[in-house]
Enzyme design. Structure first.
Site, PDB file in Angstrom:
ATOM      1  CG  HIS A  33      -1.925  -1.030   1.328  1.00  0.00           C
ATOM      2  ND1 HIS A  33      -1.863  -2.068   2.215  1.00  0.00           N
ATOM      3  CD2 HIS A  33      -3.066  -1.204   0.616  1.00  0.00           C
ATOM      4  CE1 HIS A  33      -2.925  -2.845   2.061  1.00  0.00           C
ATOM      5  NE2 HIS A  33      -3.671  -2.345   1.096  1.00  0.00           N
ATOM      6  CE  LYS A 146      -2.070 -10.325  -3.366  1.00  0.00           C
ATOM      7  NZ  LYS A 146      -3.348 -10.051  -2.791  1.00  0.00           N
TER       8      LYS A 146
END
Ligand code: PAF
Length: 276
Positions: A33, A146
């Site tokens: 992140h 992802k």
């Protein structure tokens, strides 16, 4: 860094701002992140991250209730990473009444792969993402590769609905052994964590086989599924697809291999863009 819980405060904080870069998350942040925050920061405008565990994208038997909620720690990571505003609405704030209006992405994009095994997942994702886009009104939004299918489905939604938002895909963050970083890795026992690397290893073997000239896609897929199953995994899919729309592989088109498999009670996903 401001931590904002209401839409009214968010609108006030971003009033007139036209260069916001936005990173939507469900929290429990990791380095993957933070690399998306860095991409957002490079756009030069204010960076907003949302933290919201979106009930709409979880099936009743999934982990909505147990999904880790770690707002304080997330904020400690976001501030030094260059985030300006964390938007962390309560469920009541974002869904003050049952969300009857929903975004249903087209079946050929959203009912395959993840959508096949998690029916309704992309309706939940698109609905909350569109709503968050209306709240934040970003110029740019950054999503991780992802969740490759999520990135593709979101990009198409933005294109088809003519939203003035540039969608940026960030590379998948990986642990030193190759495991794709995921909030759900925290569910793994020590033994499962050691085994978990086999998912990315299976994708790497396909990458090596393609580099060596193999083009027998179904055989490559089943070899990888069988290898995982032999080690005790329960694979949902290993699928070689066109990057563009996740359709069946076609000659000369850039490809990606995507996989989802259960290790114990934890479902992991990963993907790798294949050499041309
Ligand atoms: O990828 C996620 O964390 C979620 O699916 C998203 C995009 C924040 C929507 O809830």
């Amino acid at each position: 860094m401001k931590v904002i819980h209401t839409l009214a405060e968010l609108r006030q904080a971003l009033d007139g701002e036209r260069h916001t870069a936005f990173v939507p998350t469900m929290g429990n942040l990791h380095d993957g992140h933070l690399s998306l925050i860095e991409l957002a920061r490079q756009r030069g405008g204010p960076v907003v991250a949302s933290i919201f565990v979106n009930r709409l994208q979880f099936a009743p038997h999934e982990d909505f209730d147990t999904y880790p909620r770690t707002l304080e720690r997330d904020c400690e990571l976001l501030a030094p990473a260059g985030c300006d505003i964390v938007f962390a609405p309560s469920e009541r704030e974002l869904y003050p009444e049952p969300q009857g209006y929903k975004v249903h992405p087209p079946s050929e994009l959203a009912d395959i792969l993840e959508g096949h095994f998690r029916p309704g997942f992309f309706t939940g994702v698109c609905t909350v993402v569109l709503k968050l886009f209306h709240c934040v009104q970003p110029r740019t939004a950054v999503f991780g590769k992802k969740d490759y299918q999520q990135l593709m489905v979101t990009r198409r939604m933005v294109d088809q609905l003519a939203l003035p938002i540039e969608i940026v895909g960030g590379e998948t963050g990986r642990a030193a052994d190759g495991l794709a970083l995921s909030s759900r890795n925290g569910y793994l026992s020590a033994a499962e964590r050691a085994e978990a690397v086999q998912l990315s290893a299976a994708l790497r073997r396909i990458e090596a086989a393609v580099s060596a000239g193999r083009r027998d896609w179904p055989a490559l897929e089943s070899e990888a599924m069988n290898a995982l199953a032999a080690r005790g995994w329960k694979p949902d899919y290993v699928a070689i697809r066109r990057r563009r729309d996740l359709g069946a592989p076609a000659d000369g088109e850039p490809l990606v291999v995507l996989a989802a498999a259960r290790l114990g009670t934890t479902r992991l996903i990963d993907n790798l863009e294949l050499p041309g």
